[in-house]
Design a protein around this motif. Structure first.
Motif, PDB file in Angstrom:
ATOM      1  N   GLY A 320       4.205  12.156  11.445  1.00  0.00           N
ATOM      2  CA  GLY A 320       3.767  13.361  10.780  1.00  0.00           C
ATOM      3  C   GLY A 320       2.278  13.551  10.749  1.00  0.00           C
ATOM      4  N   GLN A 321       1.716  14.310  10.023  1.00  0.00           N
ATOM      5  CA  GLN A 321       0.325  14.752  10.079  1.00  0.00           C
ATOM      6  C   GLN A 321      -0.638  13.463   9.232  1.00  0.00           C
ATOM      7  OE1 GLN A 321      -1.170  18.547   9.128  1.00  0.00           O
ATOM      8  NE2 GLN A 321      -2.129  17.765   7.631  1.00  0.00           N
ATOM      9  N   LEU A 322      -1.643  13.123   9.942  1.00  0.00           N
ATOM     10  CA  LEU A 322      -2.434  12.049   9.300  1.00  0.00           C
ATOM     11  C   LEU A 322      -3.842  12.603   8.946  1.00  0.00           C
ATOM     12  CD1 LEU A 322      -2.341   9.127   8.662  1.00  0.00           C
ATOM     13  CD2 LEU A 322      -3.197   8.592  10.992  1.00  0.00           C
ATOM     14  N   THR A 323      -4.217  12.476   7.782  1.00  0.00           N
ATOM     15  CA  THR A 323      -5.504  13.012   7.300  1.00  0.00           C
ATOM     16  C   THR A 323      -6.538  11.983   6.826  1.00  0.00           C
ATOM     17  OG1 THR A 323      -4.292  14.963   6.388  1.00  0.00           O
ATOM     18  CG2 THR A 323      -6.509  14.826   5.742  1.00  0.00           C
ATOM     19  N   TYR A 324      -7.544  11.817   7.595  1.00  0.00           N
ATOM     20  CA  TYR A 324      -8.659  10.899   7.403  1.00  0.00           C
ATOM     21  C   TYR A 324      -9.518  11.696   6.176  1.00  0.00           C
ATOM     22  CZ  TYR A 324      -7.233   8.569  11.551  1.00  0.00           C
ATOM     23  OH  TYR A 324      -6.527   7.793  12.482  1.00  0.00           O
ATOM     24  N   THR A 325      -9.455  10.968   5.109  1.00  0.00           N
ATOM     25  CA  THR A 325     -10.190  11.256   3.811  1.00  0.00           C
ATOM     26  C   THR A 325     -11.101  10.333   3.420  1.00  0.00           C
ATOM     27  OG1 THR A 325      -7.972  12.130   3.301  1.00  0.00           O
ATOM     28  CG2 THR A 325      -9.730  11.995   1.561  1.00  0.00           C
ATOM     29  N   ARG A 326     -12.450  11.133   3.057  1.00  0.00           N
ATOM     30  CA  ARG A 326     -13.447  10.031   2.363  1.00  0.00           C
ATOM     31  C   ARG A 326     -13.240  10.565   0.871  1.00  0.00           C
ATOM     32  NH1 ARG A 326     -18.671   7.445   2.576  1.00  0.00           N
ATOM     33  NH2 ARG A 326     -18.861   7.221   0.108  1.00  0.00           N
ATOM     34  N   LEU A 327     -13.343   9.503   0.156  1.00  0.00           N
ATOM     35  CA  LEU A 327     -13.357   9.803  -1.134  1.00  0.00           C
ATOM     36  C   LEU A 327     -14.606   9.519  -1.616  1.00  0.00           C
ATOM     37  CD1 LEU A 327     -10.627   9.950  -2.924  1.00  0.00           C
ATOM     38  CD2 LEU A 327     -11.191   7.818  -3.695  1.00  0.00           C
ATOM     39  N   TYR A 328     -15.167  10.724  -2.596  1.00  0.00           N
ATOM     40  CA  TYR A 328     -16.590  10.613  -3.176  1.00  0.00           C
ATOM     41  C   TYR A 328     -16.304  10.212  -4.736  1.00  0.00           C
ATOM     42  CZ  TYR A 328     -17.819  12.700   0.934  1.00  0.00           C
ATOM     43  OH  TYR A 328     -18.169  12.950   2.265  1.00  0.00           O
ATOM     44  N   SER A 329     -15.288  10.900  -5.830  1.00  0.00           N
ATOM     45  CA  SER A 329     -15.060  10.289  -6.829  1.00  0.00           C
ATOM     46  C   SER A 329     -13.523  10.524  -7.114  1.00  0.00           C
ATOM     47  CB  SER A 329     -15.742  11.339  -7.872  1.00  0.00           C
ATOM     48  OG  SER A 329     -15.070  12.390  -8.193  1.00  0.00           O
ATOM     49  N   GLY A 330     -12.997   9.824  -8.375  1.00  0.00           N
ATOM     50  CA  GLY A 330     -11.559   9.681  -8.758  1.00  0.00           C
ATOM     51  C   GLY A 330     -10.756   8.740  -7.769  1.00  0.00           C
ATOM     52  N   THR A 331      -9.584   8.902  -7.947  1.00  0.00           N
ATOM     53  CA  THR A 331      -8.908   7.784  -7.370  1.00  0.00           C
ATOM     54  C   THR A 331      -7.746   8.701  -6.869  1.00  0.00           C
ATOM     55  OG1 THR A 331      -9.234   6.349  -9.186  1.00  0.00           O
ATOM     56  CG2 THR A 331      -7.161   5.842  -7.855  1.00  0.00           C
ATOM     57  N   LEU A 332      -7.199   7.840  -5.512  1.00  0.00           N
ATOM     58  CA  LEU A 332      -6.090   8.766  -4.764  1.00  0.00           C
ATOM     59  C   LEU A 332      -4.896   7.787  -4.469  1.00  0.00           C
ATOM     60  CD1 LEU A 332      -5.402  11.367  -3.182  1.00  0.00           C
ATOM     61  CD2 LEU A 332      -6.491  10.321  -1.172  1.00  0.00           C
ATOM     62  N   ARG A 333      -3.776   8.147  -4.923  1.00  0.00           N
ATOM     63  CA  ARG A 333      -2.660   6.977  -4.886  1.00  0.00           C
ATOM     64  C   ARG A 333      -1.501   7.921  -4.118  1.00  0.00           C
ATOM     65  NH1 ARG A 333      -3.984   6.718 -10.028  1.00  0.00           N
ATOM     66  NH2 ARG A 333      -4.914   4.634 -10.539  1.00  0.00           N
ATOM     67  N   GLN A 334      -0.689   7.193  -3.466  1.00  0.00           N
ATOM     68  CA  GLN A 334       0.758   7.773  -2.931  1.00  0.00           C
ATOM     69  C   GLN A 334       1.128   8.282  -3.791  1.00  0.00           C
ATOM     70  OE1 GLN A 334       2.109   4.987   0.113  1.00  0.00           O
ATOM     71  NE2 GLN A 334       4.169   5.350  -0.306  1.00  0.00           N
ATOM     72  N   GLY A 335       1.829   9.385  -3.605  1.00  0.00           N
ATOM     73  CA  GLY A 335       2.769  10.216  -4.509  1.00  0.00           C
ATOM     74  C   GLY A 335       1.971  11.154  -5.409  1.00  0.00           C
ATOM     75  N   ASP A 336       0.802  11.043  -5.432  1.00  0.00           N
ATOM     76  CA  ASP A 336      -0.136  11.928  -6.352  1.00  0.00           C
ATOM     77  C   ASP A 336       0.033  13.109  -5.467  1.00  0.00           C
ATOM     78  OD1 ASP A 336      -1.225  10.095  -7.690  1.00  0.00           O
ATOM     79  OD2 ASP A 336      -3.323   9.887  -6.876  1.00  0.00           O
ATOM     80  N   THR A 337      -0.333  14.389  -6.267  1.00  0.00           N
ATOM     81  CA  THR A 337      -0.714  15.789  -5.908  1.00  0.00           C
ATOM     82  C   THR A 337      -1.952  16.447  -6.086  1.00  0.00           C
ATOM     83  OG1 THR A 337       1.823  15.947  -6.429  1.00  0.00           O
ATOM     84  CG2 THR A 337       0.446  18.191  -6.357  1.00  0.00           C
ATOM     85  N   VAL A 338      -2.537  16.714  -5.134  1.00  0.00           N
ATOM     86  CA  VAL A 338      -3.903  17.025  -5.155  1.00  0.00           C
ATOM     87  C   VAL A 338      -4.042  18.569  -4.616  1.00  0.00           C
ATOM     88  CG1 VAL A 338      -4.752  14.644  -4.538  1.00  0.00           C
ATOM     89  CG2 VAL A 338      -4.338  16.383  -2.898  1.00  0.00           C
ATOM     90  N   LYS A 339      -5.120  18.868  -5.062  1.00  0.00           N
ATOM     91  CA  LYS A 339      -5.563  20.548  -4.870  1.00  0.00           C
ATOM     92  C   LYS A 339      -6.402  20.580  -3.287  1.00  0.00           C
ATOM     93  CE  LYS A 339      -7.389  24.700  -6.411  1.00  0.00           C
ATOM     94  NZ  LYS A 339      -8.399  25.250  -7.380  1.00  0.00           N
ATOM     95  N   ASN A 340      -5.780  21.371  -2.523  1.00  0.00           N
ATOM     96  CA  ASN A 340      -6.701  21.555  -1.438  1.00  0.00           C
ATOM     97  C   ASN A 340      -7.367  22.862  -1.512  1.00  0.00           C
ATOM     98  OD1 ASN A 340      -7.375  22.650   1.158  1.00  0.00           O
ATOM     99  ND2 ASN A 340      -5.765  22.152   2.212  1.00  0.00           N
ATOM    100  N   SER A 341      -8.889  22.530  -1.626  1.00  0.00           N
ATOM    101  CA  SER A 341      -9.785  23.396  -2.221  1.00  0.00           C
ATOM    102  C   SER A 341      -9.918  24.671  -1.369  1.00  0.00           C
ATOM    103  CB  SER A 341     -11.006  22.972  -2.409  1.00  0.00           C
ATOM    104  OG  SER A 341     -11.625  22.499  -1.338  1.00  0.00           O
ATOM    105  N   ARG A 342      -9.552  24.543   0.126  1.00  0.00           N
ATOM    106  CA  ARG A 342      -9.742  25.336   1.042  1.00  0.00           C
ATOM    107  C   ARG A 342      -8.617  26.584   0.928  1.00  0.00           C
ATOM    108  NH1 ARG A 342      -8.212  26.189   6.027  1.00  0.00           N
ATOM    109  NH2 ARG A 342      -6.869  24.388   5.799  1.00  0.00           N
ATOM    110  N   THR A 343      -7.436  26.036   0.757  1.00  0.00           N
ATOM    111  CA  THR A 343      -6.133  26.949   0.712  1.00  0.00           C
ATOM    112  C   THR A 343      -5.801  27.182  -0.861  1.00  0.00           C
ATOM    113  OG1 THR A 343      -4.617  24.992   0.707  1.00  0.00           O
ATOM    114  CG2 THR A 343      -5.183  26.011   2.689  1.00  0.00           C
ATOM    115  N   GLY A 344      -6.434  26.483  -1.656  1.00  0.00           N
ATOM    116  CA  GLY A 344      -5.894  26.566  -3.283  1.00  0.00           C
ATOM    117  C   GLY A 344      -4.629  25.857  -3.290  1.00  0.00           C
ATOM    118  N   LYS A 345      -3.823  25.465  -2.247  1.00  0.00           N
ATOM    119  CA  LYS A 345      -2.396  24.889  -2.636  1.00  0.00           C
ATOM    120  C   LYS A 345      -2.615  23.568  -3.191  1.00  0.00           C
ATOM    121  CE  LYS A 345      -0.367  28.197   0.493  1.00  0.00           C
ATOM    122  NZ  LYS A 345      -0.084  28.123   1.761  1.00  0.00           N
TER     123      LYS A 345
END
Ligand code: GDP
Length: 361
Positions: A320-345
């Motif tokens: 599938g699609q792999l997204t390389y992410t740099r985290l600046y604040s907060g916490t990111l876990r498997q199963g989380d739902t996050v907002k894509n600020s570009r698409t708003g989705k």
């Protein structure tokens, strides 16, 4: 588990042909990510390779976006910064991900046109750097004129931390001006670093170079200044700490040297990355754009704050699609739902390489 204070997210910037690929490969070798150095290129053939090409040639799993390796107790995440001027947007995106960088310079050519372009970008994003003068084995290599060019052409404040042992074809290693020891590189791939007393014929020059180094450092530390005035020895740890702080505030650029191709000096550069470049913890705030109001906001890098992350590279994998992410604040876990600020989705994180969190300070 490596503590976040021991992580270095770094990039390598270089004018084409100054040895970025060779150096990246050697870093992967000395950190145990690849096991064999094959001489696929003769010195100066002009061939270039990026991580993807390396991957294809060596059959190893490294990616063009980021690769991880470990040096002693430091995890180095090497983030590929496209060097070509045409890819400026891509370069700038990757710069936002870096906490520090290595600037590779050729010992003969010194500061070249692309060094100038990248320098401007690095300054804009306030990225602390170490300069690595490569190709010390080449005819005409002159680290002192490269240091002068860093001062004159890039307006940096270079801090020479090493003195060369031998020059051009007889370049053998470096004198560490902090430890005041001579470092030689032995074994087929220079994998044995021999630390010996400074040879008699170089003692005077090394002492002079160390005095210059201490003079410069005394401008950044009153304690060093007092110790020098009182004729006392300056402890190594104090020198490291002073260099580190001045590097992070972009007031100094530590300079190391070697020959990636001849396997000399790369381990010292890895030590330098651990000593002088920052961990992600040292980034306290980050500037971002509020996606709703479009206003510029300052975000505190803290695990309890809302998630702020930058997806800097997307690749298509079999799984599938792999997204390389740099985290600046907060916490990111498997199963989380996050907002894509570009698409708003809102998107669900199906899989996460690791739980990412910003450290509590
Ligand atoms: P890049 O374009 O910056 O990625 O540079 P490469 O790593 O592809 O190197 C360009 C050329 O310089 C290649 O032929 C390398 O073998 C050669 N090279 C790299 N490092 C050194 C070095 O330390 N000494 C010498 N003599 N040649 C080197």
């Amino acid at each position: 588990m490596i503590p976040r204070s021991n992580i270095r997210n770094i990039g390598i910037s270089a004018h084409i042909d100054s040895g970025k690929t060779t150096l990246s490969e050697r870093i992967l070798f000395y950190t145990g990510r690849i096991y064999k150095i094959e001489e696929v290129r003769g010195g100066g053939s002009g061939a270039t390779m990026d991580f993807m090409e390396l991957e294809g040639e060596r059959g190893i799993t490294i990616t063009s976006a980021a690769t991880t390796c470990t040096w002693n107790d430091t995890q180095i995440n090497l983030i590929d910064t496209p060097g070509h001027v045409d890819f400026t947007i891509e370069v700038e995106r990757s710069l936002r991900v870096l906490d520090g960088a290595i600037m590779v310079l050729c010992a003969v050519a010194g500061v070249q046109s692309q060094s100038l372009t990248v320098d401007r970008q690095m300054k804009r994003y306030r990225i602390p750097r170490i300069a690595f003068i490569n190709k010390m084995d080449r005819l005409g290599a002159n680290p002192f004129s490269v240091v002068q060019a860093l001062r004159d052409k890039l307006n940096l404040n270079p801090l020479l931390l090493q003195y060369p042992i031998g020059s051009e074809q007889t370049f053998e290693g470096v004198i560490d001006l902090i430890e005041m020891t001579a470092h030689y590189f032995a074994g087929e791939n220079g994998e044995q670093r021999l630390i010996l007393p400074i040879p008699e014929n170089l003692r005077e020059q090394a002492q002079e170079a160390r005095e210059k180094l201490l003079d410069l450092l005394s401008m950044f530390s009153d304690t060093i200044m007092e110790k020098l005035l009182d004729g006392e020895a300056v402890p190594q740890a104090l020198m490291w700490e002073t260099i580190r702080k001045a590097t992070l505030s972009l007031q100094l650029t530590p300079v190391l040297m070697g020959s990636a191709f001849k396997n000399k000096g790369v381990q010292n550069l890895l030590d330098g990355i651990a000593h002088y470049l920052p961990s992600p913890n040292e980034r306290e705030v980050v500037q971002a754009i509020d996606s709703q109001t479009q206003a510029s906001v300052t975000v505190d890098c803290h695990p309890d704050n809302p998630l702020l992350a930058l997806a800097f590279k997307i690749t298509d994998e079999d799984t599938g699609q792999l997204t390389y992410t740099r985290l600046y604040s907060g916490t990111l876990r498997q199963g989380d739902t996050v907002k894509n600020s570009r698409t708003g989705k809102r998107v669900r994180i199906d899989w996460c390489g690791c739980t990412l969190t910003t450290d509590k300070r």
